[in-house]
Scaffold this motif. Structure first.
Motif, PDB file in Angstrom:
ATOM      1  N   HIS A 116       0.925  -1.224  -0.143  1.00  0.00           N
ATOM      2  CA  HIS A 116       0.017  -0.009  -0.070  1.00  0.00           C
ATOM      3  C   HIS A 116       0.819   1.275   0.170  1.00  0.00           C
ATOM      4  N   LEU A 117       0.050   2.322   0.177  1.00  0.00           N
ATOM      5  CA  LEU A 117       0.936   3.664   0.058  1.00  0.00           C
ATOM      6  C   LEU A 117       1.930   3.896   1.063  1.00  0.00           C
ATOM      7  N   GLY A 118       1.747   3.332   2.520  1.00  0.00           N
ATOM      8  CA  GLY A 118       2.492   3.324   3.422  1.00  0.00           C
ATOM      9  C   GLY A 118       4.077   2.617   2.975  1.00  0.00           C
ATOM     10  N   HIS A 119       3.669   1.546   2.753  1.00  0.00           N
ATOM     11  CA  HIS A 119       4.846   0.498   1.929  1.00  0.00           C
ATOM     12  C   HIS A 119       5.514   1.190   1.191  1.00  0.00           C
ATOM     13  N   ALA A 120       4.674   1.868   0.039  1.00  0.00           N
ATOM     14  CA  ALA A 120       5.472   2.493  -1.014  1.00  0.00           C
ATOM     15  C   ALA A 120       6.547   3.574  -0.553  1.00  0.00           C
ATOM     16  N   LEU A 125       2.634   6.695   7.632  1.00  0.00           N
ATOM     17  CA  LEU A 125       1.764   7.647   6.450  1.00  0.00           C
ATOM     18  C   LEU A 125       0.327   7.552   7.093  1.00  0.00           C
ATOM     19  N   ALA A 126      -0.140   8.908   7.140  1.00  0.00           N
ATOM     20  CA  ALA A 126      -1.659   8.700   7.526  1.00  0.00           C
ATOM     21  C   ALA A 126      -2.224   9.804   6.929  1.00  0.00           C
ATOM     22  N   ASP A 127      -3.723   9.638   6.769  1.00  0.00           N
ATOM     23  CA  ASP A 127      -4.623  10.570   6.237  1.00  0.00           C
ATOM     24  C   ASP A 127      -5.637  11.342   7.172  1.00  0.00           C
TER      25      ASP A 127
END
Length: 314
Positions: free
Chosen positions: A29-33, A155-157
């Motif tokens: 996911h985006l955090g892994h990226a 990473l957070a939203d």
């Protein structure tokens, strides 16, 4: 092309000396990226690598749990390759490996084995016997060994931290769009098209049938989907994910995808079905006529949902 190694011992020289992202990377996911990008940014001169485990440790210690994986091994490797990863250390995880101490993991695996030049991980990365190692230990030992280390903030939203667990909850609750936003792409199910009982064809809506396999089961029901065929063509359709209660019920969940304006034989081919929008829950209908009418309505709703999705990215 990504190169995959299942052991850290006796690696060829060109598979050592990488900048290595550490973690399970289920979902990519985006955090892994972000962790992968940090590994590359720290040492752009070094090969970019990921070190992960197969099977997932949870599958070893809790084998009776329902399937939870977002990405089976082959799909995870392909996605990592799309992020620029060239070396994948997919280490075999078993009870013996789990007994390796945290110090041994750092010294034998990361330093002597793969010869890491730099490491990147999240702040909660834990490793070694009974997860006895943490980032504080990793930082101290890496510095002593001359290995760089990047601790990447989560990473957070607006709704919180982006994590595999959060994505799983969204999929189970019927929110594939929101899960896809955190993945950076739609959640997809891959499989080999199997022969069914041809009920869909008799109802006027032939389907490509996929067993769900050992992956997370999203909310049962009807979805608007996009399908990638083995030859790379991309089609749109409507799919039912469930156990077909109107047709007597199935012991295992399956995915049945009707592809719009498509009539080719794809039995035995591996296809990828991306879940774009959740249309309705699975339910039992009084008879086949009612089911047929609902499938027609579902197909129309799927076309509209896919049109909206295209417009959103136009």
């Amino acid at each position: 092309m990504i190169r995959i190694f299942h052991d850290w011992r006796d690696l060829p020289p060109d598979a050592r000396g990488a900048s290595v992202a550490l973690g399970n990377f289920d979902g990519v996911h985006l955090g892994h990226a972000q962790v992968i990008a940090a590994a590359h940014a720290a040492r752009p001169d070094a090969p970019l690598a990921v070190l992960t485990f197969e099977p997932h440790p949870r599958e070893v210690f809790r084998p009776d749990d329902p399937p939870f994986r977002l990405t089976p091994s082959a799909l995870r490797a392909r996605l990592l390759g799309e992020h620029g990863v060239r070396l994948l250390y997919e280490l075999r995880f078993d009870r013996a490996f789990s007994d390796l101490s945290a110090d041994a993991f750092i010294g034998e695996v990361l330093a002597a084995g793969i010869g890491a030049r730099h490491l990147a991980c999240g702040p909660d990365f834990a490793f070694g016997h009974r997860r006895g190692g943490d980032v504080a230990l990793l930082a101290a030992r890496a510095e002593a060994l001359g290995i760089g280390l990047s601790i990447v903030p989560p990473l957070a939203d607006a709704e919180g931290r982006i994590s595999s667990s959060r994505i799983r909850r969204l999929l189970r609750d019927g929110y594939p769009e929101r899960a896809g936003a955190l993945l950076g792409r739609p959640f997809a199910i891959e499989g080999v098209v199997a022969h069914g009982d041809a009920r869909g064809r008799l109802l006027g809506f032939p389907t490509a049938n996929l067993p769900l396999g050992p992956v997370l089961e999203p909310a049962r029901g009807v979805y608007a989907v996009r399908v990638t065929l083995a030859d790379g063509r991309r089609l749109e359709g409507v799919a039912n994910l469930g156990r077909r209660p109107t047709l007597g019920g199935d012991p295992e969940t399956r995915l049945e995808a009707h592809l719009f304006d498509f009539a080719e034989d794809i039995y035995g081919e591996t296809i990828t079905v991306s879940l774009i929008a959740y249309l309705r829950e699975e339910r039992k209908f009084p008879d086949l006529a009612a089911l047929q009418a609902q499938i027609a309505a579902d197909a129309a709703a799927a076309r509209a949902a896919l049109d909206r999705d295209r417009s959103a990215f136009a």
